[in-house]
Design an enzyme around this catalytic site. Structure first.
Site, PDB file in Angstrom:
ATOM      1  CG  HIS A 194      36.487   7.272  17.789  1.00 23.35           C
ATOM      2  ND1 HIS A 194      37.167   7.391  18.787  1.00 23.35           N
ATOM      3  CD2 HIS A 194      36.244   8.294  16.995  1.00 23.35           C
ATOM      4  CE1 HIS A 194      36.949   8.287  18.776  1.00 23.35           C
ATOM      5  NE2 HIS A 194      35.834   8.991  17.768  1.00 23.35           N
ATOM      6  CD  GLU A 197      34.312   7.707  11.389  1.00 25.62           C
ATOM      7  OE1 GLU A 197      33.581   9.147  10.999  1.00 25.62           O
ATOM      8  OE2 GLU A 197      35.373   7.449  11.887  1.00 25.62           O
TER       9      GLU A 197
END
Length: 331
Positions: A194, A197
């Site tokens: 990830h 974001e």
């Protein structure tokens, strides 16, 4: 167009299995396992799904995970997601799980992985759904703790295709986990993370250059760097974008501000995924429908997004060709 979206076969590459824990199952397991949760009803729990940022979601996410105790619980959790795959015409899924969320509570690693694995095996037998499992490290914990989890995972190497990095992004850069990702690569795991974001695009650079990842989960902040956009285009590095999640966690204020269409038009390898669908108001089809209803998403765009998901999957070229042919047939 909505019926067209529903008809297309799809792959999901960014799905946290703990994030598919629907309130009804949470209450059922809480009662079975005598676990107290701070809500009186399903309705009250759903009403709490009003997030202001990633951390406000994670607080409820980790609280909910406490109801998962036995191998059967993890089977039931995964099987309910399998049924959502059938409903959403997802024919291939690569799911994340967070072992540290459970081992920190005294749940054995084997209890978690064996429940998930059995449900996915049954999904292929019963529905023909292919799948893979990716283990994520929690980035708010230390690299030392990640290494301890990694050592546990080696016993189940045949069941886990890759490792990832999730949880609270801000102040937990990919560079914090350089050594454990190197160890994972040396053992032959696929690598994802990830990045970009909530944190800025520098986290994407770190994930690519320091962790040597093969897929970026989210990555929407790449829009703020022309140089990074060009690199992502040239190298066709997949971005597993999660529209509902981005809206619910206030990465974008509204759907008409979402940049997935801009990323796609630039030539990036982006796909649509549901992230934590029980919490973010919808599974795969609903993410597509929300995009279609709020931004200028054409039929050709939908097809490209769906095909990108198969192109980016950790499957053989032969299976990719089979699934892409199924998309063409559906079109």
């Amino acid at each position: 167009m909505i019926e067209f979206i529903k008809r297309l076969p799809k792959a999901e590459l960014h799905l946290h299995i703990e994030g598919s824990l629907e309130p009804e199952l949470m209450f059922r397991l809480a009662k079975k396992n005598n676990v107290t949760i701070p809500y009186e009803s399903v309705e009250e729990l759903r009403a709490a799904y009003d997030f202001t940022n990633l951390q406000s979601f994670l607080d409820i996410y980790y609280a909910g995970a406490k109801v998962l105790i036995t191998q059967d619980d993890f089977y039931d959790l995964t099987w309910e997601y399998v049924l959502k795959c059938v409903e959403n015409n997802i024919v291939h899924t690569e799911i994340f799980f967070d072992p540290q969320t459970h081992t920190e509570r005294g749940i054995e690693f084997a209890t978690v992985i064996n429940g998930i694995k059995q449900a996915l095996a049954d999904a292929e037998k019963q529905y023909g759904i292919t799948s893979a499992i990716i283990m994520c490290f929690l980035r708010h914990l230390s690299q030392e703790e990640a290494f301890a989890t990694f050592e546990q995972a080696l016993e189940f190497k045949d069941d886990i295709i890759g490792v990832g990095l999730d949880s609270a992004e801000l102040d937990n850069p990919p560079s914090k986990f350089t050594e454990v990702f190197k160890a994972a690569k040396d053992k032959g795991f696929k690598l994802v993370a990830h990045a970009g974001e909530e944190a800025d695009y520098s986290y994407i650079y770190e994930a690519l250059d320091l962790l040597d990842i093969e897929r970026i989960d989210h990555g929407v902040q790449s829009i703020n760097s022309p140089e990074l956009m060009q690199r992502l285009k040239d190298e066709q590095i997949p971005l597993t974008v999660c529209p509902n999640s981005n809206i619910e966690l206030k990465v974008f204020d509204s759907y008409d501000e979402h940049n997935i269409k801009e990323l796609l038009d630039y030539g990036l390898n982006v796909s649509v995924n549901s992230d934590d669908p029980a919490y973010f108001k919808g599974y795969m089809n609903q993410n597509f429908i929300n995009l279609y209803e709020n931004i200028d998403l054409s039929e050709a765009d939908v097809i490209e997004l769906v095909k990108n998901s198969f192109r980016s999957a950790f499957i053989s070229d032969e299976l990719k060709a089979t699934y892409l042919a199924q998309v063409d047939a559906a079109v």
